[in-house]
Structures are given as structure tokens and as C-alpha cells.
Enzyme design. Structure first.
Site, mmCIF file in Angstrom:
data_model
loop_
_atom_site.group_PDB
_atom_site.id
_atom_site.type_symbol
_atom_site.label_atom_id
_atom_site.label_comp_id
_atom_site.label_asym_id
_atom_site.label_seq_id
_atom_site.Cartn_x
_atom_site.Cartn_y
_atom_site.Cartn_z
ATOM 1 N N GLU A 38 0.825 -1.221 0.000
ATOM 2 C CA GLU A 38 0.000 0.000 0.000
ATOM 3 C C GLU A 38 0.857 1.270 0.000
ATOM 4 O OE1 GLU A 38 -1.546 1.782 3.453
ATOM 5 O OE2 GLU A 38 -1.069 0.095 4.755
ATOM 6 N N LYS B 198 -5.331 10.913 0.883
ATOM 7 C CA LYS B 198 -5.478 9.542 1.379
ATOM 8 C C LYS B 198 -6.761 8.981 0.762
ATOM 9 C CE LYS B 198 -6.797 7.324 5.745
ATOM 10 N NZ LYS B 198 -7.133 7.632 7.155
ATOM 11 N N VAL C 67 -5.361 0.360 3.046
ATOM 12 C CA VAL C 67 -5.523 -1.097 2.945
ATOM 13 C C VAL C 67 -6.763 -1.419 2.103
ATOM 14 C CG1 VAL C 67 -6.092 -3.186 4.268
ATOM 15 C CG2 VAL C 67 -4.279 -1.659 5.070
ATOM 16 N N ASP D 261 -16.920 5.387 14.071
ATOM 17 C CA ASP D 261 -15.715 5.348 13.247
ATOM 18 C C ASP D 261 -15.184 3.915 13.152
ATOM 19 O OD1 ASP D 261 -13.365 5.708 11.900
ATOM 20 O OD2 ASP D 261 -12.662 7.388 13.115
ATOM 21 N N SER E 227 -13.060 1.657 10.348
ATOM 22 C CA SER E 227 -12.298 1.763 9.100
ATOM 23 C C SER E 227 -12.947 0.963 7.974
ATOM 24 C CB SER E 227 -10.877 1.259 9.313
ATOM 25 O OG SER E 227 -10.195 1.231 8.079
ATOM 26 N N ALA E 228 -12.916 1.557 6.785
ATOM 27 C CA ALA E 228 -13.402 0.852 5.590
ATOM 28 C C ALA E 228 -12.540 -0.377 5.285
ATOM 29 C CB ALA E 228 -13.423 1.796 4.394
ATOM 30 N N ASP E 229 -11.361 -0.468 5.913
ATOM 31 C CA ASP E 229 -10.512 -1.656 5.722
ATOM 32 C C ASP E 229 -11.266 -2.928 6.113
ATOM 33 O OD1 ASP E 229 -8.527 0.163 5.147
ATOM 34 O OD2 ASP E 229 -7.292 -0.294 6.915
ATOM 35 N N LYS F 218 -2.811 -1.406 15.694
ATOM 36 C CA LYS F 218 -2.294 -0.600 16.795
ATOM 37 C C LYS F 218 -3.337 -0.416 17.881
ATOM 38 C CE LYS F 218 1.309 1.784 14.364
ATOM 39 N NZ LYS F 218 1.629 2.857 13.420
HETATM 40 N N1 PSU Z 1 -2.272 1.670 10.754
HETATM 41 C C1 PSU Z 1 -0.932 1.730 10.812
HETATM 42 N N2 PSU Z 1 -0.248 2.340 9.809
HETATM 43 C C2 PSU Z 1 -0.883 2.871 8.707
HETATM 44 C C3 PSU Z 1 -2.324 2.777 8.646
HETATM 45 C C4 PSU Z 1 -2.973 2.172 9.690
HETATM 46 O O1 PSU Z 1 -0.343 1.262 11.774
HETATM 47 O O2 PSU Z 1 -0.227 3.421 7.811
HETATM 48 C C5 PSU Z 1 -3.039 3.336 7.445
HETATM 49 C C6 PSU Z 1 -3.350 2.212 6.433
HETATM 50 O O3 PSU Z 1 -3.253 2.753 5.128
HETATM 51 C C7 PSU Z 1 -4.803 1.904 6.756
HETATM 52 C C8 PSU Z 1 -5.328 3.266 7.087
HETATM 53 O O4 PSU Z 1 -5.502 1.309 5.689
HETATM 54 O O5 PSU Z 1 -4.301 3.881 7.848
HETATM 55 C C9 PSU Z 1 -6.633 3.232 7.849
HETATM 56 O O6 PSU Z 1 -7.208 4.511 7.869
HETATM 57 P P1 PSU Z 1 -8.717 4.667 8.364
HETATM 58 O O7 PSU Z 1 -8.686 4.261 9.807
HETATM 59 O O8 PSU Z 1 -9.023 6.127 8.170
HETATM 60 O O9 PSU Z 1 -9.546 3.759 7.521
HETATM 61 MN MN MN Z 2 -12.226 6.152 10.118
#
Ligand code: PSU
Ligand code: MN
Length: 305
Positions: free
Chosen positions: A26, A88, A108, A140, A142-144, A161
Site C-alpha cells: 500500500e 489519502k 488497505v 468510526d 475503518s473501511a478496511d 495498533k
Molecule cells: N495503521 C498503521 N499504519 C498505517 C495505517 C494504519 O499502523 O499506515 C493506514 C493504512 O493505510 C490503513 C489506514 O488502511 O491507515 C486506515 O485509515 P482509516 O482508519 O481512516 O480507515
Molecule cells: Mn475512520
């Protein structure tokens, strides 16, 4: 096989045409996950780890509106130098970035989408997004996680994390039928730490075992991803206390400053890195390299079959 709207680099295109193992990587981890210039050094080193283990790396982003699978070193340098100035891009951001011809670093979720449309089944990263703490109010998530629910890609990570609510993240994945594998562990890895006290669904000991599970899932038409969690090597793991303290402080600051939405994760990642000093960045780099190695081995096993 490769979607017509995807642009591939020559090495990636040739590897895919010949059925050679390819590992997706990624780019939000480059622009939003680590400071410059360590981000660029890491991205290039991670690609080299994939090559050293017999697979072809495909770092993914949107460049000039084109979903691009296989970045050049110059493109990686550009994303790393621009950092937070680069958009992003998660699933919901792809259409606007593509339609307006802009550049974007893929998360991701969106990296999985581009990888799947290029025919790549294995993807290495550091940590995934998940259910945020306080999600019962903020919603909140994540879309992941939703991408893991629907897109056929195995994501190798070191867990997630502690900025996240890990028990809720596991519940979400269970609901959506995403297998969470532990590589050589029964305990869910916590990114900087090898353990969280939470259990994975299924322990695996080899890349061949992982490939067999992926075949069983996909050959049977069970669509969606698999999360392969790979604990950080012991020699690079951190103690839990300083990390927990940094996470608590970063979360308090985010709340005080009203940080939310897509800015939340990058803010927390940057604050935890700053508060724990160089130690956590070194750990972060080593675990991504370690994941690249395992992902390459899995891609090799899949290519064999
Ligand atoms: N967690 C990490 N390092 C990262 C990310 C998450 O330890 O770089 C990044 C990844 O690209 C992940 C994104 O897909 O943050 C998730 O963002 P969000 O929570 O806004 O979906
Ligand atoms: Mn989010």
C-alpha cells in the site's frame, strides 16, 4: 484478467502474465504512516524484501487519476516527500480521484480493491484500520474491515495498533466472516507488541498452510479477504507500557482538538511515533519488512498450485 482501467508496471504485468508470485503493497503507509525520508527508505526496502523472497513487489497508488499497480522508485519518492499533501484514498475516495485525474495514496481498503482487479491475491502492510475506541458514539469503523469482508485478498499485517478497540475489531471481522490467522501464535499481535491477550481464530505454522486455507476459502466460493497476523520479531518488539501511555495521550489530544473522520488515523499514528521517539519507528519498519517476507512466501505457495 487485469481490469482495463488499471495501469501496471512492466515487471508486474509480466509476472502476472506468467503466473509468477506478486505481492501488493500500500501507499498510505508511505504518505500518512511514517515521516519522510524513512517512509521512502522503508517502502523501497520492503519491495526488496519481497524480491529477495522470490516474488515481484507491486506498490499501489492512484497516479494522475489512474489506478496504478507497480510504482516506480520516483513515484514512491514523490508520495513520501509530499506526505500529508497527497490525498489519502480509501474506497469512497476512488471515484473522485479517478474522475478528476488526481494523485492518491491507497489505504488497505483501496489497495485491496486495486490488487484484486489486477489479479493479485496477497498483500503486505504494517497495521490495518479497525474499529476505533469510542466507536459506539463516533461510528468510526475503518473501511478496511468492510473491504476484508468482500474482496478476495489475503492481508498480512502485524495486527493493529492499540489506537483501536481491538476486541470490537475482532467482533466485526467475525460478523463479516473474515478468518483471522495467527502465524506461529494463538494470541492476536498488537503491532509494536507480540501479544494483546486476545485470541486469533486459527493458528498456522507455515506459508503452505496459509495458502491451503486460502484455496479452500476461494475455491469454495467464500468471497472476501483473510487477515494473516504476523507478530513483530522478538528482537524488535516493544514493551507495552510506553506504547499504552503514548496511545492514551494521543487519543486525549485527538479528542481535545476535535480530530475525526479520515484525519483520525494519520493524526494518531504521527503522535504515537512522536511520543515514543525513534524506537517505535524502527519497530514499525522491521515489522513491515517481516510481513513482506511472509507475504512473498504465501504468494509463492499460491503460484505453485
Ligand atoms: N495503521 C498503521 N499504519 C498505517 C495505517 C494504519 O499502523 O499506515 C493506514 C493504512 O493505510 C490503513 C489506514 O488502511 O491507515 C486506515 O485509515 P482509516 O482508519 O481512516 O480507515
Ligand atoms: Mn475512520
Amino acid at each position: 484478467m487485469i481490469h482495463a482501467m488499471i495501469k501496471t508496471s512492466a515487471p508486474v504485468r509480466e509476472a502476472l502474465a506468467e503466473g509468477q508470485p506478486v505481492v501488493a503493497l500500500e501507499s498510505t503507509i508511505i504518505s500518512h504512516g511514517m515521516p519522510y525520508p524513512r517512509n521512502v527508505e522503508t517502502a523501497l526496502s520492503v519491495e526488496q524484501h519481497v524480491r529477495d523472497n522470490g516474488a515481484v513487489p507491486a506498490t499501489i497508488a492512484v497516479i494522475g487519476g489512474k489506478p496504478t499497480v507497480g510504482l516506480t522508485p520516483d513515484q514512491i519518492e514523490y508520495l513520501g516527500r509530499e506526505g500529508l499533501n497527497v490525498t489519502k484514498v480509501s474506497r469512497r475516495d476512488l471515484p473522485s480521484i479517478m474522475a478528476t485525474g488526481r494523485d492518491g495514496a491507497t489505504t488497505v481498503a483501496s489497495t485491496m480493491i486495486l490488487a484484486a482487479r489486477a489479479g493479485i491475491r496477497v498483500f503486505a502492510t504494517g497495521g490495518i484500520g479497525g474499529v476505533h475506541r469510542g466507536a459506539e458514539d463516533s461510528m468510526d469503523v475503518s473501511a478496511d474491515l468492510q473491504e476484508l469482508a468482500q474482496t478476495d485478498v489475503a492481508v498480512v499485517c502485524a495486527g493493529a495498533k492499540a489506537i483501536l478497540d481491538l476486541p470490537k475489531t475482532l467482533e466485526y471481522l467475525e460478523t463479516h466472516g473474515v478468518p483471522v490467522l495467527g502465524f506461529g501464535t494463538d494470541d492476536l499481535p498488537g503491532f509494536y507488541t507480540r501479544e494483546t491477550g486476545l485470541r486469533v481464530d486459527h493458528r498456522v505454522e507455515s506459508a503452505a498452510e496459509i495458502a491451503a486455507l486460502l484455496r479452500a476459502k476461494w475455491d469454495f466460493g467464500l468471497s472476501g479477504g483473510v487477515l494473516v497476523t504476523n507478530p513483530v520479531p522478538v528482537e524488535f518488539a516493544m514493551a507495552r507500557d510506553p506504547i499504552d501511555r503514548a496511545v492514551e495521550q494521543a487519543l486525549a489530544e485527538a479528542q481535545a482538538q476535535g480530530v475525526k473522520g479520515k484525519d483520525s488515523t494519520p493524526f494518531l499514528l504521527a503522535r504515537v511515533t512522536e511520543l515514543t521517539g525513534g524506537d517505535s519507528l524502527a519497530t514499525n519498519i522491521r515489522l513491515v519488512e517481516n510481513n513482506a517476507r511472509l507475504a512473498a512466501q504465501i504468494a509463492l505457495e499460491i503460484a505453485k498450485a
